[in-house]
Scaffold this motif. Structure first.
Motif, PDB file in Angstrom:
ATOM      1  N   THR A  31       0.832  -1.200   0.000  1.00  0.00           N
ATOM      2  CA  THR A  31       0.000   0.000   0.000  1.00  0.00           C
ATOM      3  C   THR A  31       0.867   1.251   0.000  1.00  0.00           C
ATOM      4  N   ARG A  32       1.906   1.259   0.831  1.00  0.00           N
ATOM      5  CA  ARG A  32       2.795   2.419   0.892  1.00  0.00           C
ATOM      6  C   ARG A  32       3.517   2.625  -0.438  1.00  0.00           C
ATOM      7  N   ARG A  33       3.934   1.532  -1.063  1.00  0.00           N
ATOM      8  CA  ARG A  33       4.625   1.645  -2.352  1.00  0.00           C
ATOM      9  C   ARG A  33       3.687   2.217  -3.414  1.00  0.00           C
ATOM     10  N   LEU A  34       2.427   1.764  -3.417  1.00  0.00           N
ATOM     11  CA  LEU A  34       1.448   2.256  -4.380  1.00  0.00           C
ATOM     12  C   LEU A  34       1.172   3.738  -4.173  1.00  0.00           C
ATOM     13  N   ARG A  35       0.971   4.139  -2.908  1.00  0.00           N
ATOM     14  CA  ARG A  35       0.715   5.550  -2.618  1.00  0.00           C
ATOM     15  C   ARG A  35       1.909   6.408  -3.044  1.00  0.00           C
ATOM     16  N   ALA A  36       3.114   5.947  -2.761  1.00  0.00           N
ATOM     17  CA  ALA A  36       4.317   6.701  -3.134  1.00  0.00           C
ATOM     18  C   ALA A  36       4.421   6.848  -4.641  1.00  0.00           C
ATOM     19  N   HIS A  37       4.154   5.759  -5.360  1.00  0.00           N
ATOM     20  CA  HIS A  37       4.252   5.793  -6.821  1.00  0.00           C
ATOM     21  C   HIS A  37       3.300   6.829  -7.418  1.00  0.00           C
ATOM     22  N   PHE A  38       2.043   6.801  -6.984  1.00  0.00           N
ATOM     23  CA  PHE A  38       1.055   7.696  -7.588  1.00  0.00           C
ATOM     24  C   PHE A  38       1.244   9.147  -7.151  1.00  0.00           C
ATOM     25  N   LEU A  39       1.677   9.385  -5.919  1.00  0.00           N
ATOM     26  CA  LEU A  39       1.921  10.766  -5.497  1.00  0.00           C
ATOM     27  C   LEU A  39       3.148  11.340  -6.190  1.00  0.00           C
ATOM     28  N   ASP A  40       4.181  10.529  -6.384  1.00  0.00           N
ATOM     29  CA  ASP A  40       5.342  10.994  -7.155  1.00  0.00           C
ATOM     30  C   ASP A  40       4.948  11.290  -8.598  1.00  0.00           C
ATOM     31  N   GLU A  41       4.107  10.440  -9.161  1.00  0.00           N
ATOM     32  CA  GLU A  41       3.632  10.665 -10.523  1.00  0.00           C
ATOM     33  C   GLU A  41       2.833  11.962 -10.608  1.00  0.00           C
ATOM     34  N   TYR A  42       1.952  12.181  -9.622  1.00  0.00           N
ATOM     35  CA  TYR A  42       1.132  13.392  -9.591  1.00  0.00           C
ATOM     36  C   TYR A  42       2.010  14.634  -9.469  1.00  0.00           C
ATOM     37  N   LEU A  43       2.967  14.596  -8.545  1.00  0.00           N
ATOM     38  CA  LEU A  43       3.852  15.739  -8.350  1.00  0.00           C
ATOM     39  C   LEU A  43       4.658  16.024  -9.616  1.00  0.00           C
ATOM     40  N   ASP A  44       5.208  14.980 -10.241  1.00  0.00           N
ATOM     41  CA  ASP A  44       5.973  15.168 -11.474  1.00  0.00           C
ATOM     42  C   ASP A  44       5.114  15.815 -12.559  1.00  0.00           C
ATOM     43  N   HIS A  45       3.852  15.360 -12.658  1.00  0.00           N
ATOM     44  CA  HIS A  45       2.969  15.900 -13.686  1.00  0.00           C
ATOM     45  C   HIS A  45       2.671  17.379 -13.422  1.00  0.00           C
ATOM     46  N   VAL A  46       2.354  17.716 -12.185  1.00  0.00           N
ATOM     47  CA  VAL A  46       2.027  19.106 -11.846  1.00  0.00           C
ATOM     48  C   VAL A  46       3.248  20.004 -12.043  1.00  0.00           C
ATOM     49  N   LEU A  47       4.423  19.558 -11.616  1.00  0.00           N
ATOM     50  CA  LEU A  47       5.638  20.348 -11.797  1.00  0.00           C
ATOM     51  C   LEU A  47       5.926  20.578 -13.278  1.00  0.00           C
ATOM     52  N   GLY A  48       5.714  19.528 -14.069  1.00  0.00           N
ATOM     53  CA  GLY A  48       5.940  19.669 -15.502  1.00  0.00           C
ATOM     54  C   GLY A  48       4.979  20.650 -16.150  1.00  0.00           C
ATOM     55  N   GLU A  49       3.704  20.581 -15.761  1.00  0.00           N
ATOM     56  CA  GLU A  49       2.710  21.497 -16.321  1.00  0.00           C
ATOM     57  C   GLU A  49       2.963  22.927 -15.870  1.00  0.00           C
ATOM     58  N   ALA A  50       3.410  23.103 -14.621  1.00  0.00           N
ATOM     59  CA  ALA A  50       3.669  24.442 -14.081  1.00  0.00           C
ATOM     60  C   ALA A  50       5.044  24.969 -14.467  1.00  0.00           C
ATOM     61  N   LYS A  51       5.866  24.089 -15.058  1.00  0.00           N
ATOM     62  CA  LYS A  51       7.220  24.456 -15.471  1.00  0.00           C
ATOM     63  C   LYS A  51       8.025  25.043 -14.307  1.00  0.00           C
ATOM     64  N   THR A  52       8.021  24.290 -13.212  1.00  0.00           N
ATOM     65  CA  THR A  52       8.766  24.685 -12.031  1.00  0.00           C
ATOM     66  C   THR A  52       9.376  23.450 -11.411  1.00  0.00           C
ATOM     67  N   THR A  53      10.262  23.638 -10.422  1.00  0.00           N
ATOM     68  CA  THR A  53      10.926  22.501  -9.784  1.00  0.00           C
ATOM     69  C   THR A  53      10.489  22.306  -8.345  1.00  0.00           C
ATOM     70  N   THR A  54       9.702  23.212  -7.820  1.00  0.00           N
ATOM     71  CA  THR A  54       9.223  23.089  -6.437  1.00  0.00           C
ATOM     72  C   THR A  54       7.838  23.685  -6.318  1.00  0.00           C
ATOM     73  N   LEU A  55       7.085  23.212  -5.339  1.00  0.00           N
ATOM     74  CA  LEU A  55       5.697  23.623  -5.202  1.00  0.00           C
ATOM     75  C   LEU A  55       5.293  23.498  -3.740  1.00  0.00           C
ATOM     76  N   ASP A  56       4.507  24.458  -3.242  1.00  0.00           N
ATOM     77  CA  ASP A  56       3.915  24.313  -1.917  1.00  0.00           C
ATOM     78  C   ASP A  56       2.764  23.322  -2.011  1.00  0.00           C
ATOM     79  N   VAL A  57       2.480  22.652  -0.903  1.00  0.00           N
ATOM     80  CA  VAL A  57       1.485  21.593  -0.939  1.00  0.00           C
ATOM     81  C   VAL A  57       0.089  22.140  -1.235  1.00  0.00           C
TER      82      VAL A  57
END
Length: 283
Positions: A31-57
């Motif tokens: 479960t922890r591995r699945l949650r980590a995978h999808f949250l990392d995927e989500y963060l990568d996608h949002v960072l890519g769309e926002a064209k930035t390297t960091t984001l507040d939660v």
């Protein structure tokens, strides 16, 4: 978490805090591995769309960004590895469901009143138990084109244990031969980190065939058998000018087990099918 802390928190840091909280609450590794995978995927996608390297939660946890991520994932645009049907194959229904559940769980951890609507479970992501039994028996006897017999029976044994235990390939990857007791009475069993798990007759028969094949491979080693349950069935590629280790000296990699499964199932079943689709009882 207070609203003021939420606004100031780094998104990546809060994801790590969330995963630590899951472990502290006793959630299983898968479960922890699945949650980590999808949250990392989500963060990568949002960072890519926002064209930035960091984001507040608080910037990360936005409905519009979540919907854009889910749409991209559904179209296969967030996939990091190729599939048998191409890199842009549509995401499975239950993968999308797990993404939504992950996002909602993270929002709850943050104390945010945000929830995405959870889609119903997609029946098509699993085989019926009877179909699973038939496929496993076929995997155990059919040698695929371009693969040796040892690889085929190892693949069948991995698939049989996934189906019998409901555990993933990464979960079963660290098993040793000592964890398998086919002589135990009244039923053979597999010792998992959660305790002993009984094995049905078909799974036992497939596993016994793999152990016989494995014994033939390890007899070629000089010295003692390291005891890994899943071993390569042939030498790997030379690296750095050195000879590759003999089969049996190392564990077979998770990616190797997954690749063998994809190749064998595609030839036998006629369609790609993830290992987790093989369950002897409906979840």
């Amino acid at each position: 978490m207070s609203p003021s802390r939420t606004r100031q928190a780094d998104a990546l840091t809060e994801i790590r805090h969330f995963l630590d909280a899951l472990e502290a609450r006793g959630h299983v590794r898968e479960t922890r591995r699945l949650r980590a995978h999808f949250l990392d995927e989500y963060l990568d996608h949002v960072l890519g769309e926002a064209k930035t390297t960091t984001l507040d939660v608080d910037e990360l946890m936005d409905f519009a960004r979540a919907e854009a991520w889910l749409a991209a994932a559904a179209a296969g645009r967030t996939r990091r590895r190729n599939t048998l049907t191409g890199p842009d194959a549509a995401a499975a229904g239950n993968s999308q469901r797990a993404r939504v559940q992950t996002w909602n769980s993270f929002a709850e951890h943050l104390g945010l009143p945000l929830r995405l609507e959870t889609p119903p479970a997609a029946h098509g992501d699993w085989l019926e138990p009877e179909e699973c039994q038939t496929l496993l028996r076929t995997l155990a006897v059919k040698r695929p084109v371009g693969s040796n017999a040892a690889t085929a029976i190892r693949t069948a044994a991995v698939a049989a244990l996934v189906a019998a235990t409901g555990r993933s390939v990464p979960d079963l990857h660290r098993l040793d031969v000592a964890h398998v007791d086919l002589q135990h009475r009244p039923m053979p069993r597999l010792d998992l980190d959660t305790g002993p798990h009984p094995l049905d007759k078909d799974t036992t028969d497939i596993l016994r065939r793999w152990l016989d094949v494995r014994a033939g491979i390890t007899r070629q080693l000089e010295g003692s058998d390291p005891g890994y349950l899943w071993i390569p069935t042939k030498p790997g590629r030379p690296r750095g000018g050195e000879e590759p280790p003999k089969p049996g000296l190392t564990r077979a990699a998770v990616r190797t087990l997954h690749a063998a499964h994809r190749n064998l199932v595609l030839q036998v079943f006629g369609a790609p099918l993830r290992p987790g689709a093989l369950l002897l009882s409906r979840p």
